[in-house]
Design a protein around this motif. Sequence first.
Motif, PDB file in Angstrom:
ATOM      1  N   ASP A 202      -9.060  98.573  21.369  1.00 32.11           N
ATOM      2  CA  ASP A 202      -8.871  97.186  21.206  1.00 32.11           C
ATOM      3  C   ASP A 202      -8.917  96.741  19.909  1.00 32.11           C
ATOM      4  O   ASP A 202      -9.190  97.420  18.904  1.00 32.11           O
ATOM      5  CB  ASP A 202      -9.996  96.344  22.034  1.00 32.11           C
ATOM      6  CG  ASP A 202      -9.307  96.229  23.722  1.00 32.11           C
ATOM      7  OD1 ASP A 202      -8.150  96.107  23.729  1.00 32.11           O
ATOM      8  OD2 ASP A 202     -10.291  96.329  24.569  1.00 32.11           O
ATOM      9  N   GLU A 203      -8.658  95.324  19.726  1.00 35.35           N
ATOM     10  CA  GLU A 203      -8.897  95.124  18.226  1.00 35.35           C
ATOM     11  C   GLU A 203     -10.032  94.911  17.628  1.00 35.35           C
ATOM     12  O   GLU A 203     -10.214  94.888  16.446  1.00 35.35           O
ATOM     13  CB  GLU A 203      -8.238  93.427  18.298  1.00 35.35           C
ATOM     14  CG  GLU A 203      -6.970  93.136  18.727  1.00 35.35           C
ATOM     15  CD  GLU A 203      -6.746  93.057  20.189  1.00 35.35           C
ATOM     16  OE1 GLU A 203      -5.866  92.397  20.602  1.00 35.35           O
ATOM     17  OE2 GLU A 203      -7.631  93.482  20.730  1.00 35.35           O
ATOM     18  N   GLU A 204     -11.032  95.265  18.510  1.00 35.46           N
ATOM     19  CA  GLU A 204     -12.363  94.932  17.989  1.00 35.46           C
ATOM     20  C   GLU A 204     -13.249  96.349  18.254  1.00 35.46           C
ATOM     21  O   GLU A 204     -12.722  97.371  18.480  1.00 35.46           O
ATOM     22  CB  GLU A 204     -13.292  93.731  18.527  1.00 35.46           C
ATOM     23  CG  GLU A 204     -12.538  92.608  18.781  1.00 35.46           C
ATOM     24  CD  GLU A 204     -12.459  92.040  17.200  1.00 35.46           C
ATOM     25  OE1 GLU A 204     -13.502  92.258  16.436  1.00 35.46           O
ATOM     26  OE2 GLU A 204     -11.455  91.175  17.056  1.00 35.46           O
ATOM     27  N   ALA A 205     -14.522  96.180  17.754  1.00 30.29           N
ATOM     28  CA  ALA A 205     -15.185  97.517  17.771  1.00 30.29           C
ATOM     29  C   ALA A 205     -15.361  98.057  19.035  1.00 30.29           C
ATOM     30  O   ALA A 205     -15.687  97.371  20.279  1.00 30.29           O
ATOM     31  CB  ALA A 205     -16.584  97.161  17.007  1.00 30.29           C
ATOM     32  N   LEU A 206     -15.383  99.441  19.496  1.00 31.68           N
ATOM     33  CA  LEU A 206     -15.756  99.887  20.560  1.00 31.68           C
ATOM     34  C   LEU A 206     -17.265  99.880  20.987  1.00 31.68           C
ATOM     35  O   LEU A 206     -18.045 100.151  19.943  1.00 31.68           O
ATOM     36  CB  LEU A 206     -15.367 101.440  20.643  1.00 31.68           C
ATOM     37  CG  LEU A 206     -14.034 101.849  20.457  1.00 31.68           C
ATOM     38  CD1 LEU A 206     -13.573 103.209  20.225  1.00 31.68           C
ATOM     39  CD2 LEU A 206     -13.232 101.357  21.594  1.00 31.68           C
TER      40      LEU A 206
END
Length: 477
Positions: A202-206
């Motif tokens: 996704d766009e953000e951190a895992l």
Amino acid sequence: MKTPRLSLTTIIFTFFLITILSGCNNGDSDNYTVAPPEPLPGKADLSQYDNGKRVMMQAFYWDVEPRFEWWEILSRKIEDWAASGIDRIWLPVATKGQSGEFSMGYDPSDYFDFGEFDQHNTIPTRFGTRSDLEALIGKAHNNGLEVIADIVLNHNSGGGEEFNPYRNKNTHTLFNKDHGNASGMFNRNYEDFHPNSIHEHDEEALFFEEQDLCHHQSRVQEWLWKGENSVARYYKDIMKFDGWRFDYVKGYGSWVVKAWNDEVGGFSVGEYWDGSAPKLIEWVEASGSAAFDFACFYKLDEALDRNNDLTILEGDMLWKTHPDKAVTFVANHDTEKDENPENNISTANKMLAYAYILTHNGYPTIFYSDYENETYKSRLKDLIRIHNTMATGPIEVLYSSPEEYIMRRNGTKDNPGLILYMNISSGHKQRTIPSNWKDQSLVDYSNNTSAWLMTDSEGQVTIEAPARSFSIWSVSQ
């Protein structure tokens, strides 16, 4: 000009002689005697000042006990919470997690098992059965309370093992009736997680790498919020939840929360765990949702615990720019179990922190373990009452120093407002400040002092606050 002050305790033991406070600010005073007024000033009936504001209750803590009884325990609290001025209760994740009867719900497995399917070695969730939950929601609604669902969209747990060609190994990404999804709704496999045929992440951190849900997959969107049988619609239309607390929203794009809310509506708050006010502002503007004001939380922690400096409260916080999008708090299930002292506010300073959030803008949240603690309960009830009545109008900071913070709510035409005085020094403090009230007696609605004060013809008054405590002044009855 000296401003009169009367302590009710002093009246009893000195045959109705009272102390006149001088205009000095170092805690000293000159003593005079005057005849006490008749009748003695008392608190006004605060119900006449209802400002329409309320507070939310976080109705759980980490690892609540006893298991299987939590929904019933909460049901017994509803009337008291409603009478105290609470208008929403935020419930823990209500569906089955991988840890079964020990799960707090943040390891979601079956989004549609509210405690009715035999999986992960239990039928009820840690909190009880589906029927217990439905009874709780119904009782809350009958008492005028909305019920907020805790939604975990970032990751899943408890699936069956399957070969994952994108990782070239087996992963626990198979969810069906035989593998962690006994409801048979929203079955999943490796294509619904990262990496997949669409992208790596996704766009953000895992956060939970191997079972990180892919929100760009069309079928994931259908099952989470778009479809007729989606999680969002089922929770709202069938289970009768009224709104959403989104867990770990850093794990996916803000567009996900916006799309969910555009589809089903309801109150919404995201857990964007970051002490940066600009980052919180960016997220609430992109998502359209409220967020927990971690900037306020950390400023309070720094001011009260780490630095002993109330001037820190002049810093940026979400409530200062987006009061309608800021959900303020002093403690939650995560901060209370965090052993890092920089991630929680100390017991000694909790009431000071609550006094701050319950007199300023934003939507305050009360933590269950604080409210149900007899050490705090009556004082929190007083602060909630003050918040719901006199905490209104523009905010002005009248004085700020490392040890003192004085704030005025200017009220409205029909509401007097209030003055908050926070004092973290080791001694009793006094300070002369301007008020909006001329020739009127004032009392401390926090019950931390038994004094009454009198403003002069220009509204000047010398207010006071006990050591390491606070006072909240407004007009008497």
